[in-house]
Design an enzyme around this catalytic site. Sequence first.
Site, PDB file in Angstrom:
ATOM      1  N   LEU A 146      23.646  32.449  41.519  1.00 15.69           N
ATOM      2  CA  LEU A 146      24.123  32.255  40.140  1.00 15.69           C
ATOM      3  C   LEU A 146      23.045  32.569  39.111  1.00 15.69           C
ATOM      4  CD1 LEU A 146      22.869  29.415  38.864  1.00 15.69           C
ATOM      5  CD2 LEU A 146      24.613  28.390  40.274  1.00 15.69           C
ATOM      6  N   CYS A 258      13.146  31.572  38.154  1.00 10.38           N
ATOM      7  CA  CYS A 258      13.456  32.227  39.433  1.00 10.38           C
ATOM      8  C   CYS A 258      12.649  33.501  39.670  1.00 10.38           C
ATOM      9  CB  CYS A 258      14.948  32.520  39.510  1.00 10.38           C
ATOM     10  SG  CYS A 258      15.957  31.041  39.303  1.00 10.38           S
TER      11      CYS A 258
HETATM   12  C1  UGA Z   1      18.225  35.285  38.547  1.00  9.70           C
HETATM   13  C2  UGA Z   1      19.157  36.217  39.340  1.00  9.70           C
HETATM   14  O1  UGA Z   1      19.729  37.190  38.458  1.00  9.70           O
HETATM   15  C3  UGA Z   1      20.265  35.428  40.012  1.00  9.70           C
HETATM   16  O2  UGA Z   1      21.081  36.278  40.797  1.00  9.70           O
HETATM   17  C4  UGA Z   1      19.632  34.346  40.902  1.00  9.70           C
HETATM   18  O3  UGA Z   1      20.619  33.536  41.518  1.00  9.70           O
HETATM   19  C5  UGA Z   1      18.735  33.464  40.043  1.00  9.70           C
HETATM   20  O4  UGA Z   1      17.719  34.275  39.421  1.00  9.70           O
HETATM   21  C6  UGA Z   1      18.100  32.438  40.939  1.00  9.70           C
HETATM   22  O5  UGA Z   1      17.296  32.811  41.791  1.00  9.70           O
HETATM   23  O6  UGA Z   1      18.481  31.263  40.870  1.00  9.70           O
HETATM   24  P1  UGA Z   1      18.381  34.097  36.156  1.00  9.70           P
HETATM   25  O7  UGA Z   1      16.971  33.679  36.400  1.00  9.70           O
HETATM   26  O8  UGA Z   1      19.364  33.095  35.673  1.00  9.70           O
HETATM   27  O9  UGA Z   1      19.010  34.712  37.514  1.00  9.70           O
HETATM   28  O10 UGA Z   1      18.334  35.247  35.073  1.00  9.70           O
HETATM   29  P2  UGA Z   1      18.580  36.824  35.036  1.00  9.70           P
HETATM   30  O11 UGA Z   1      19.860  37.107  34.385  1.00  9.70           O
HETATM   31  O12 UGA Z   1      18.311  37.446  36.344  1.00  9.70           O
HETATM   32  O13 UGA Z   1      17.411  37.260  34.016  1.00  9.70           O
HETATM   33  C7  UGA Z   1      16.054  37.065  34.367  1.00  9.70           C
HETATM   34  C8  UGA Z   1      15.155  37.590  33.293  1.00  9.70           C
HETATM   35  O14 UGA Z   1      15.183  39.011  33.261  1.00  9.70           O
HETATM   36  C9  UGA Z   1      15.469  37.133  31.873  1.00  9.70           C
HETATM   37  O15 UGA Z   1      14.253  36.773  31.249  1.00  9.70           O
HETATM   38  C10 UGA Z   1      16.072  38.354  31.230  1.00  9.70           C
HETATM   39  O16 UGA Z   1      15.854  38.384  29.832  1.00  9.70           O
HETATM   40  C11 UGA Z   1      15.319  39.466  31.931  1.00  9.70           C
HETATM   41  N1  UGA Z   1      16.025  40.759  31.957  1.00  9.70           N
HETATM   42  C12 UGA Z   1      17.224  40.875  32.584  1.00  9.70           C
HETATM   43  C13 UGA Z   1      15.438  41.875  31.382  1.00  9.70           C
HETATM   44  O17 UGA Z   1      14.327  41.801  30.816  1.00  9.70           O
HETATM   45  N2  UGA Z   1      16.086  43.087  31.435  1.00  9.70           N
HETATM   46  C14 UGA Z   1      17.285  43.216  32.040  1.00  9.70           C
HETATM   47  O18 UGA Z   1      17.818  44.344  32.056  1.00  9.70           O
HETATM   48  C15 UGA Z   1      17.874  42.094  32.626  1.00  9.70           C
END
Ligand code: UGA
Length: 456
Positions: A146, A258
């Site tokens: 998630l 994460c």
């Molecule tokens: C992440 C994973 O996407 C989930 O699948 C996983 O379950 C979760 O970790 C976990 O291990 O519990 P999350 O940490 O909620 O989820 O957030 P993400 O949506 O993955 O974003 C992570 C970071 O990457 C954020 O800081 C976001 O701003 C950044 N990001 C995301 C970017 O800089 N560029 C992008 O294109 C996408």
Amino acid sequence: MRISVIGCGYLGAVHAAGMAELGHDVIGIDVDAQKIAALARAEAPFYEPGLPELLRAHRSRLLFTTDVAAARDARVHFIAVGTPQRHDSPAADTRFVDAAVDALLPYLAPGHLVVGKSTVPVGTAERLAARVRPTGARLVWNPEFLREGRAVDDTLHPDRLVYGVDGDDETSVALLDAVYAAPLAAGTPRMVTDLATAQLVKTAANAFLATKISFINAMAEVAEASGADVTQLADAIGLDARIGRAFLNAGLGFGGGCLPKDIRAFRARGDELGVGEALSFLGEVDSINLRRRTRVVDVLEHELGPLIGRRIAVLGLAFKPDSDDVRDSPALAVVQLLRERGAVVVATDPVAIETARLRDPLPTYVETVEQALDGAEAVVLATEWAEYRGLDPVVAGSGVANRLVVDARNALDVDRWREAGWVVRGLGRAHASRVEDPRSVQREPEHAAERQPDHV
Ligand code: UGA
């Protein structure tokens, strides 16, 4: 079915509420009495869209307690506690997972199932399975995918379900199928693997996502140096179905509870397994990511000169929109770096001010965008909340002392902001960094040198 969920943080609280939505009777257990008290009042202890509604709707099926003995009434026990980075090394701290399983052992009986959801270094589940086995209960590793901000939907409608089983264990598979009957009936793919593969699926998925983000941020560095636009680059390569556009948003990089700690823990585990070389690229993924934070501050310094005493508005503190989580938040890191260089930072966020204050009480936090912009000599868009993306640049321009915005998430409509008189600096976007219309450079070649993209 009666189930328990041990650990009621960002993962466990949503999982507990989600399981109640699927029709189960759920006992949520956590050592944090304040968190449990909030959940027992059907209040979410953190910001997660949709969670308060679920907690209220299923009050009768949800029991929250600090007493692990309450788990004795359940047949399936989910382990959803945190595995933060250790203080003394990049490895994961699995003490909470061990403690949760140990606390559960006296209440386990034949026919019970312990289901690990926490993200753990590969090898942890095998160790825990051996501890559970003498009770007659079994253990399955069922990693969670998630995303914060979309956690409710991801729980109820997962992309896939992965069951890592301990040997040949059809009984446990059937029991977990009964727990997930609704998503399985809706067609969610389900894979049964061994324990090691299931643990690795989660770590590898997060490592891949982090790598994808760092790849595009590396391209942002190249774009800045060569006069290209990384957002167009991402759109163009993303149209290749083999690459895909998701997770190619260049900017301030990844943070949260994460991805950063998971890639570090994965590397550390790789070293332990003697395959450190195979995962050494994750060190580069981490470095590229951390460089984005200083890059924002360097861009500001280039524009304004020394930052001592300069008033900077930072919009966004959460590590991503729709969350109040500031763990390893790139936005909060920028606030701290700016303060280290002597800037007067005024920061705001729609929901993460309190969590930010708990982590760092020193910066000035204000409730509204207007307060943040008032008298600002530069604005940094650090977390791309919808309300910041939709800001009217004319209105925003009326309060500031200087119309300079660093769009650290490449989320603004650059033309609109420039029309309103703003100097817009993006990350990895040479064109978005120019004040002048690039077409005018071609019409007036004698001034071209002055108007070249500024490769800060
Ligand atoms: C992440 C994973 O996407 C989930 O699948 C996983 O379950 C979760 O970790 C976990 O291990 O519990 P999350 O940490 O909620 O989820 O957030 P993400 O949506 O993955 O974003 C992570 C970071 O990457 C954020 O800081 C976001 O701003 C950044 N990001 C995301 C970017 O800089 N560029 C992008 O294109 C996408």
